[in-house]
Design a protein around this motif. Structure first.
Motif, PDB file in Angstrom:
ATOM      1  N   PRO A  79       0.823  -1.211   0.000  1.00 37.59           N
ATOM      2  CA  PRO A  79       0.000   0.000   0.000  1.00 37.59           C
ATOM      3  C   PRO A  79       0.860   1.266   0.000  1.00 37.59           C
ATOM      4  O   PRO A  79       1.927   1.301   0.608  1.00 37.59           O
ATOM      5  CB  PRO A  79      -0.797  -0.098   1.305  1.00 37.59           C
ATOM      6  CG  PRO A  79      -0.752  -1.543   1.675  1.00 37.59           C
ATOM      7  CD  PRO A  79       0.557  -2.063   1.151  1.00 37.59           C
ATOM      8  N   GLY A  80       0.374   2.298  -0.683  1.00 34.94           N
ATOM      9  CA  GLY A  80       1.097   3.563  -0.724  1.00 34.94           C
ATOM     10  C   GLY A  80       0.962   4.350   0.567  1.00 34.94           C
ATOM     11  O   GLY A  80       0.065   4.100   1.379  1.00 34.94           O
ATOM     12  N   GLY A  81       1.857   5.297   0.757  1.00 34.38           N
ATOM     13  CA  GLY A  81       1.817   6.168   1.933  1.00 34.38           C
ATOM     14  C   GLY A  81       1.878   5.387   3.225  1.00 34.38           C
ATOM     15  O   GLY A  81       2.648   4.440   3.358  1.00 34.38           O
ATOM     16  N   LYS A  82       1.030   5.757   4.167  1.00 33.28           N
ATOM     17  CA  LYS A  82       0.962   5.062   5.456  1.00 33.28           C
ATOM     18  C   LYS A  82       0.058   3.835   5.393  1.00 33.28           C
ATOM     19  O   LYS A  82      -0.114   3.136   6.368  1.00 33.28           O
ATOM     20  CB  LYS A  82       0.452   6.015   6.537  1.00 33.28           C
ATOM     21  CG  LYS A  82       1.405   7.149   6.849  1.00 33.28           C
ATOM     22  CD  LYS A  82       0.851   8.028   7.952  1.00 33.28           C
ATOM     23  CE  LYS A  82       1.804   9.177   8.237  1.00 33.28           C
ATOM     24  NZ  LYS A  82       1.288  10.058   9.279  1.00 33.28           N
ATOM     25  N   GLY A  83      -0.537   3.611   4.225  1.00 29.48           N
ATOM     26  CA  GLY A  83      -1.441   2.478   4.075  1.00 29.48           C
ATOM     27  C   GLY A  83      -2.830   2.804   4.582  1.00 29.48           C
ATOM     28  O   GLY A  83      -3.091   3.887   5.113  1.00 29.48           O
ATOM     29  N   PRO A  84      -3.756   1.868   4.423  1.00 35.39           N
ATOM     30  CA  PRO A  84      -5.142   2.095   4.840  1.00 35.39           C
ATOM     31  C   PRO A  84      -5.276   2.338   6.344  1.00 35.39           C
ATOM     32  O   PRO A  84      -4.537   1.771   7.149  1.00 35.39           O
ATOM     33  CB  PRO A  84      -5.854   0.797   4.449  1.00 35.39           C
ATOM     34  CG  PRO A  84      -5.006   0.214   3.375  1.00 35.39           C
ATOM     35  CD  PRO A  84      -3.595   0.589   3.730  1.00 35.39           C
ATOM     36  N   ASP A  85      -6.249   3.157   6.683  1.00 32.06           N
ATOM     37  CA  ASP A  85      -6.608   3.419   8.073  1.00 32.06           C
ATOM     38  C   ASP A  85      -7.510   2.266   8.527  1.00 32.06           C
ATOM     39  O   ASP A  85      -8.618   2.106   8.006  1.00 32.06           O
ATOM     40  CB  ASP A  85      -7.342   4.763   8.164  1.00 32.06           C
ATOM     41  CG  ASP A  85      -7.813   5.076   9.560  1.00 32.06           C
ATOM     42  OD1 ASP A  85      -6.963   5.382  10.411  1.00 32.06           O
ATOM     43  OD2 ASP A  85      -9.041   4.983   9.797  1.00 32.06           O
ATOM     44  N   GLN A  86      -7.032   1.465   9.479  1.00 36.72           N
ATOM     45  CA  GLN A  86      -7.788   0.270   9.851  1.00 36.72           C
ATOM     46  C   GLN A  86      -9.163   0.588  10.427  1.00 36.72           C
ATOM     47  O   GLN A  86     -10.140  -0.085  10.072  1.00 36.72           O
ATOM     48  CB  GLN A  86      -6.970  -0.625  10.793  1.00 36.72           C
ATOM     49  CG  GLN A  86      -5.854  -1.343  10.058  1.00 36.72           C
ATOM     50  CD  GLN A  86      -5.273  -2.492  10.847  1.00 36.72           C
ATOM     51  OE1 GLN A  86      -5.986  -3.251  11.489  1.00 36.72           O
ATOM     52  NE2 GLN A  86      -3.958  -2.635  10.791  1.00 36.72           N
ATOM     53  N   PRO A  87      -9.313   1.574  11.322  1.00 36.77           N
ATOM     54  CA  PRO A  87     -10.676   1.875  11.806  1.00 36.77           C
ATOM     55  C   PRO A  87     -11.640   2.240  10.668  1.00 36.77           C
ATOM     56  O   PRO A  87     -12.792   1.797  10.648  1.00 36.77           O
ATOM     57  CB  PRO A  87     -10.467   3.035  12.766  1.00 36.77           C
ATOM     58  CG  PRO A  87      -9.071   2.843  13.274  1.00 36.77           C
ATOM     59  CD  PRO A  87      -8.305   2.320  12.085  1.00 36.77           C
ATOM     60  N   GLN A  88     -11.156   3.020   9.705  1.00 34.40           N
ATOM     61  CA  GLN A  88     -12.001   3.393   8.572  1.00 34.40           C
ATOM     62  C   GLN A  88     -12.327   2.171   7.719  1.00 34.40           C
ATOM     63  O   GLN A  88     -13.461   2.004   7.253  1.00 34.40           O
ATOM     64  CB  GLN A  88     -11.303   4.469   7.732  1.00 34.40           C
ATOM     65  CG  GLN A  88     -12.211   5.183   6.770  1.00 34.40           C
ATOM     66  CD  GLN A  88     -11.552   6.410   6.158  1.00 34.40           C
ATOM     67  OE1 GLN A  88     -10.437   6.782   6.484  1.00 34.40           O
ATOM     68  NE2 GLN A  88     -12.261   7.050   5.247  1.00 34.40           N
ATOM     69  N   LEU A  89     -11.353   1.289   7.522  1.00 35.13           N
ATOM     70  CA  LEU A  89     -11.575   0.063   6.766  1.00 35.13           C
ATOM     71  C   LEU A  89     -12.609  -0.824   7.464  1.00 35.13           C
ATOM     72  O   LEU A  89     -13.505  -1.378   6.821  1.00 35.13           O
ATOM     73  CB  LEU A  89     -10.254  -0.691   6.581  1.00 35.13           C
ATOM     74  CG  LEU A  89     -10.295  -2.056   5.899  1.00 35.13           C
ATOM     75  CD1 LEU A  89     -11.014  -2.002   4.557  1.00 35.13           C
ATOM     76  CD2 LEU A  89      -8.885  -2.609   5.739  1.00 35.13           C
ATOM     77  N   LYS A  90     -12.529  -0.933   8.770  1.00 40.43           N
ATOM     78  CA  LYS A  90     -13.489  -1.741   9.520  1.00 40.43           C
ATOM     79  C   LYS A  90     -14.902  -1.168   9.402  1.00 40.43           C
ATOM     80  O   LYS A  90     -15.882  -1.913   9.353  1.00 40.43           O
ATOM     81  CB  LYS A  90     -13.071  -1.830  10.989  1.00 40.43           C
ATOM     82  CG  LYS A  90     -11.806  -2.645  11.184  1.00 40.43           C
ATOM     83  CD  LYS A  90     -11.297  -2.544  12.610  1.00 40.43           C
ATOM     84  CE  LYS A  90      -9.950  -3.248  12.758  1.00 40.43           C
ATOM     85  NZ  LYS A  90      -9.400  -3.089  14.118  1.00 40.43           N
ATOM     86  N   GLU A  91     -15.020   0.141   9.354  1.00 38.53           N
ATOM     87  CA  GLU A  91     -16.330   0.806   9.269  1.00 38.53           C
ATOM     88  C   GLU A  91     -16.913   0.786   7.859  1.00 38.53           C
ATOM     89  O   GLU A  91     -18.122   0.685   7.695  1.00 38.53           O
ATOM     90  CB  GLU A  91     -16.215   2.264   9.721  1.00 38.53           C
ATOM     91  CG  GLU A  91     -16.018   2.443  11.202  1.00 38.53           C
ATOM     92  CD  GLU A  91     -15.828   3.903  11.586  1.00 38.53           C
ATOM     93  OE1 GLU A  91     -16.201   4.800  10.792  1.00 38.53           O
ATOM     94  OE2 GLU A  91     -15.310   4.151  12.683  1.00 38.53           O
ATOM     95  N   GLN A  92     -16.058   0.922   6.839  1.00 39.26           N
ATOM     96  CA  GLN A  92     -16.556   1.093   5.475  1.00 39.26           C
ATOM     97  C   GLN A  92     -16.258  -0.085   4.547  1.00 39.26           C
ATOM     98  O   GLN A  92     -16.799  -0.141   3.438  1.00 39.26           O
ATOM     99  CB  GLN A  92     -15.958   2.367   4.863  1.00 39.26           C
ATOM    100  CG  GLN A  92     -16.344   3.612   5.614  1.00 39.26           C
ATOM    101  CD  GLN A  92     -15.663   4.847   5.043  1.00 39.26           C
ATOM    102  OE1 GLN A  92     -15.188   4.850   3.913  1.00 39.26           O
ATOM    103  NE2 GLN A  92     -15.606   5.903   5.839  1.00 39.26           N
ATOM    104  N   GLY A  93     -15.391  -0.989   4.966  1.00 40.87           N
ATOM    105  CA  GLY A  93     -15.071  -2.151   4.151  1.00 40.87           C
ATOM    106  C   GLY A  93     -14.384  -1.781   2.850  1.00 40.87           C
ATOM    107  O   GLY A  93     -13.685  -0.766   2.758  1.00 40.87           O
ATOM    108  N   ASN A  94     -14.612  -2.589   1.824  1.00 43.57           N
ATOM    109  CA  ASN A  94     -13.933  -2.387   0.558  1.00 43.57           C
ATOM    110  C   ASN A  94     -14.348  -1.106  -0.157  1.00 43.57           C
ATOM    111  O   ASN A  94     -13.627  -0.639  -1.034  1.00 43.57           O
ATOM    112  CB  ASN A  94     -14.130  -3.594  -0.366  1.00 43.57           C
ATOM    113  CG  ASN A  94     -13.184  -4.729  -0.022  1.00 43.57           C
ATOM    114  OD1 ASN A  94     -12.424  -4.668   0.944  1.00 43.57           O
ATOM    115  ND2 ASN A  94     -13.246  -5.784  -0.809  1.00 43.57           N
ATOM    116  N   ALA A  95     -15.472  -0.503   0.212  1.00 37.37           N
ATOM    117  CA  ALA A  95     -15.859   0.774  -0.400  1.00 37.37           C
ATOM    118  C   ALA A  95     -14.763   1.807  -0.138  1.00 37.37           C
ATOM    119  O   ALA A  95     -14.405   2.585  -1.027  1.00 37.37           O
ATOM    120  CB  ALA A  95     -17.197   1.243   0.152  1.00 37.37           C
TER     121      ALA A  95
END
Length: 174
Positions: free
Chosen positions: A140-156
């Protein structure tokens, strides 16, 4: 009894998935293997993206594509197992935040990470075939995905912010 799990891993969007075969060992980590098998059989890992890939360390996956699915499993931790095998290259373990917090995220060791053994990371499986696929996962680029946001929004969330991540198309017990 030892069993196998086949992952179909897509390295980049639009590419054909490639097989990765795991040899799963219940005697290494009984609680962990039981949970992993439940997750695979439920379809949890289908379309899960490798959200944390750190070259020469680990590749992590296990936040479900659908936030409702993640909420069910991610908020139901399991008990720790004693570490019986070392976190060597090609070994797969559950991620955790501390004692008795394993739930659904797993990681693949890119190198011998024996220092993780003392922290309680108990391997559940080894890559029997396809480590060359794991070696080519998208970082992943930069710092990578934000895990809390990923957990809340999923693949969207990933589709808009990190569209090129590698993913497990399907996982099944063989």
């Amino acid at each position: 009894m030892v069993f196998e799990v086949e992952l179909q891993v897509r390295l980049k969007p639009g590419e054909a998935p490639r097989p990765v075969l795991l040899e799963v060992h219940p005697e290494w980590s009984p609680h962990g293997v039981e949970r992993f098998k439940q997750l695979v059989e439920s379809g949890f890992y289908s379309q899960a993206r490798f959200h944390r890939v750190i070259p020469d360390f680990i590749a992590q996956v296990g936040i479900a594509a659908d936030p409702a699915v993640y909420a069910k499993w991610g908020n139901s931790p399991i008990k720790d197992d004693p570490v019986k095998e070392s976190n060597q290259r090609g070994y797969v373990s559950f991620a955790m935040r501390g004692p008795d917090t394993r739930s659904c995220q797993i990681f693949f060791n890119y190198k011998d990470n024996r220092d993780l053994d003392g922290q309680g990371f108990s391997p559940i499986a080894i890559v029997k075939e396809g480590m060359e696929v794991i070696d080519k996962l998208t970082v992943p680029g930069g710092k990578g995905p934000d895990q809390p946001q990923l957990k809340e929004q999923g693949n969207a969330y990933l589709d808009s912010a990190f569209p090129d991540l590698s993913e497990i198309v399907e996982a099944k017990v063989r």
